[in-house]
Design a protein around this motif. Structure first.
Motif, PDB file in Angstrom:
ATOM      1  N   TYR A  91       1.073  -1.074  -0.261  1.00 17.93           N
ATOM      2  CA  TYR A  91       0.202   0.047  -0.017  1.00 17.93           C
ATOM      3  C   TYR A  91       0.924   0.739  -0.028  1.00 17.93           C
ATOM      4  N   GLN A  92       1.982   1.024   1.126  1.00 17.69           N
ATOM      5  CA  GLN A  92       3.343   2.532   0.616  1.00 17.69           C
ATOM      6  C   GLN A  92       3.219   2.366  -0.225  1.00 17.69           C
ATOM      7  N   ILE A  94       2.262   1.604  -3.804  1.00 23.84           N
ATOM      8  CA  ILE A  94       1.292   1.972  -4.297  1.00 23.84           C
ATOM      9  C   ILE A  94       1.469   3.843  -3.953  1.00 23.84           C
ATOM     10  N   ARG A  95       1.155   4.039  -2.486  1.00 19.44           N
ATOM     11  CA  ARG A  95       1.595   5.310  -2.881  1.00 19.44           C
ATOM     12  C   ARG A  95       2.282   6.496  -3.163  1.00 19.44           C
ATOM     13  N   GLU A  97       4.794   5.582  -5.499  1.00 22.70           N
ATOM     14  CA  GLU A  97       4.396   5.927  -6.775  1.00 22.70           C
ATOM     15  C   GLU A  97       3.511   6.477  -7.227  1.00 22.70           C
ATOM     16  N   THR A  98       2.428   6.745  -6.634  1.00 22.95           N
ATOM     17  CA  THR A  98       1.789   7.696  -6.569  1.00 22.95           C
ATOM     18  C   THR A  98       1.840   8.778  -7.118  1.00 22.95           C
ATOM     19  N   ILE A  99       2.549   9.295  -5.819  1.00 28.01           N
ATOM     20  CA  ILE A  99       3.147  11.096  -5.473  1.00 28.01           C
ATOM     21  C   ILE A  99       4.389  11.063  -6.102  1.00 28.01           C
ATOM     22  N   ARG A 101       4.238  10.036  -8.888  1.00 30.35           N
ATOM     23  CA  ARG A 101       3.925  10.134 -10.439  1.00 30.35           C
ATOM     24  C   ARG A 101       3.450  11.628 -10.591  1.00 30.35           C
ATOM     25  N   ARG A 102       2.202  12.050  -9.797  1.00 24.79           N
ATOM     26  CA  ARG A 102       1.653  13.646  -9.097  1.00 24.79           C
ATOM     27  C   ARG A 102       3.493  14.924  -9.373  1.00 24.79           C
ATOM     28  N   ASN A 103       4.228  14.266  -9.027  1.00 25.82           N
ATOM     29  CA  ASN A 103       5.455  15.041  -9.008  1.00 25.82           C
ATOM     30  C   ASN A 103       6.348  15.657 -10.337  1.00 25.82           C
ATOM     31  N   SER A 105       4.789  14.672 -13.056  1.00 23.69           N
ATOM     32  CA  SER A 105       3.974  15.363 -13.595  1.00 23.69           C
ATOM     33  C   SER A 105       3.647  16.834 -13.910  1.00 23.69           C
TER      34      SER A 105
END
Length: 107
Positions: A91-92, A94-95, A97-99, A101-103, A105
């Protein structure tokens, strides 16, 4: 008459020799019986010792089985904890990875 006495005396000597021989044979048998009795006593002692050792082994096995059962339960609990930690790490991850990607992008 003297001949009868000699005959009786000879028969008495023969009987006495037979009695002496019988006593000697009986002593030999008595000794053999004593040896066998000692062997029987020794075998009984060995059997008693083995029975006592068997009881100790049974007690040891019971203690080992109880310890094994406890360890199995602890092992199950540890596996459950590991599974929970892996899920948390997943879970961490994935979080993160999401963060990331946002940074990435937004930059």
């Amino acid at each position: 008459m003297a001949g009868c006495r000699r005959k009786i005396s000879d028969q008495m000597r023969v009987l006495h020799d037979r009695v002496v021989e019988l006593e000697r044979v009986m002593e030999q048998y008595d000794e053999k019986i004593k040896v066998k009795d000692r062997m029987i006593d020794r075998l009984r002692d060995e059997q008693s010792n083995k029975a006592e050792q068997l009881e100790w082994l049974k007690d040891d096995i019971a203690r080992l089985n109880a310890a094994n059962f406890r360890l199995l339960n602890e092992n199950r609990e540890l596996h459950a904890q590991i599974d929970r930690l892996l899920e948390e790490l997943k879970y961490q991850g994935i979080r993160l990875e999401t963060i990331a990607r946002r940074n990435f992008s937004t930059s």
